[in-house]
Design an enzyme around this catalytic site. Sequence first.
Site, PDB file in Angstrom:
ATOM      1  N   ASP A 171       0.831  -1.206   0.000  1.00 43.01           N
ATOM      2  CA  ASP A 171       0.000   0.000   0.000  1.00 43.01           C
ATOM      3  C   ASP A 171       0.866   1.258   0.000  1.00 43.01           C
ATOM      4  O   ASP A 171       2.083   1.177   0.143  1.00 43.01           O
ATOM      5  CB  ASP A 171      -0.960   0.002   1.206  1.00 43.01           C
TER       6      ASP A 171
ATOM      7  N   ASN B  99      -7.569  -2.192  14.243  1.00 39.45           N
ATOM      8  CA  ASN B  99      -8.968  -2.467  13.868  1.00 39.45           C
ATOM      9  C   ASN B  99      -9.091  -3.691  12.951  1.00 39.45           C
ATOM     10  O   ASN B  99     -10.141  -3.916  12.358  1.00 39.45           O
ATOM     11  CB  ASN B  99      -9.602  -1.232  13.206  1.00 39.45           C
TER      12      ASN B  99
ATOM     13  N   GLU C  61      -9.632  -1.672   5.224  1.00 37.83           N
ATOM     14  CA  GLU C  61     -10.269  -1.294   6.485  1.00 37.83           C
ATOM     15  C   GLU C  61     -11.526  -2.141   6.730  1.00 37.83           C
ATOM     16  O   GLU C  61     -12.024  -2.806   5.803  1.00 37.83           O
ATOM     17  CB  GLU C  61     -10.665   0.187   6.422  1.00 37.83           C
TER      18      GLU C  61
HETATM   19  C1  GLP Z   1      -0.305   0.338   8.517  1.00 35.88           C
HETATM   20  C2  GLP Z   1      -0.183  -0.485   7.234  1.00 35.88           C
HETATM   21  C3  GLP Z   1      -0.377  -1.930   7.515  1.00 35.88           C
HETATM   22  C4  GLP Z   1       0.239  -2.238   8.859  1.00 35.88           C
HETATM   23  C5  GLP Z   1      -0.595  -1.624   9.943  1.00 35.88           C
HETATM   24  C6  GLP Z   1      -0.018  -1.774  11.339  1.00 35.88           C
HETATM   25  O1  GLP Z   1      -0.974   1.489   8.334  1.00 35.88           O
HETATM   26  N1  GLP Z   1      -1.017  -0.075   6.141  1.00 35.88           N
HETATM   27  O2  GLP Z   1       0.211  -2.673   6.476  1.00 35.88           O
HETATM   28  O3  GLP Z   1       0.274  -3.624   9.075  1.00 35.88           O
HETATM   29  O4  GLP Z   1      -0.915  -0.306   9.619  1.00 35.88           O
HETATM   30  O5  GLP Z   1       1.034  -0.880  11.560  1.00 35.88           O
HETATM   31  P1  GLP Z   1       2.004  -0.999  12.792  1.00 35.88           P
HETATM   32  O6  GLP Z   1       2.942  -2.105  12.504  1.00 35.88           O
HETATM   33  O7  GLP Z   1       2.708   0.331  12.838  1.00 35.88           O
HETATM   34  O8  GLP Z   1       1.189  -1.244  14.002  1.00 35.88           O
END
Ligand code: GLP
Length: 251
Positions: free
Chosen positions: A74, A142, A149
Amino acid sequence: MPHTLHDPRISILARNIEVDDLASQAITDVVNARADARLGLATGSTPIGVYDRLAAAWRDGKVSFSQVHTFNLDEYCGLPSTHPDSFAFYMWHHLFGRTDFDPGKINLIAGDAADPTAEARRYGERFARQKCDLQLLGIGENGHIGFNEPGSPAEGRTRVVRLEPSTRAANQKTLRVLKETPESAITIGIADILQAKSIIVIAKGPAKAEAVRKAIKDRPNSTCPASFLRYHPDVHWMLDADAAGLLGAQA
Ligand code: GLP
């Protein structure tokens, strides 16, 4: 067509750095078995330790990434790859720039594309032509995977999405320059993620425990997009004790 439900493999590690060790070893094994492996890669705070270990493995001569093809999950809309808050920048900073990945084999989403919908189509078609040998995932508080989402369908493909306020708030802490998390992003879809030959999900800390529990214990449903991973036959959850805290004794 009804989906078959699969039980994932679950590893619960006493310390969160053991998650990094296990995940980086699994990635190294895939690359050492197939030099031109296709890797699906994630961003966020969770994989940073994994990437540190991959960089160390390369420095120590234990692996080469020169023929590997990468695909990121992403990207925020509106940010060029040179922006310190873009996921492209993150990847160069934490992994690509510290190893021997070939820039010509790195696939990233252009966050600053003038037409994000066209960029999502371009990237989605490129992604769909490959089958990742291994897809690395984190999980949002979430239950999101990539930026799919809650409400995202299992059949979802690569597209432009609006980010939930809770996701924007959670990601605020990772920003280097921006004051606020962007409102939209391009993400590969859940159906795209499920194309991978194997999937590793890493999660650390108590804030992920409820999302992990829902993803593993509940029937797949779009309120927890990670629950759709039950449709895949080869998913390995690598969890620290806090992230696994609500799984109960069975895990
Ligand atoms: C991000 C990414 C995800 C990631 C998630 C958790 O925004 N789009 O791919 O797994 O949120 O992030 P974190 O590892 O900082 O908790």
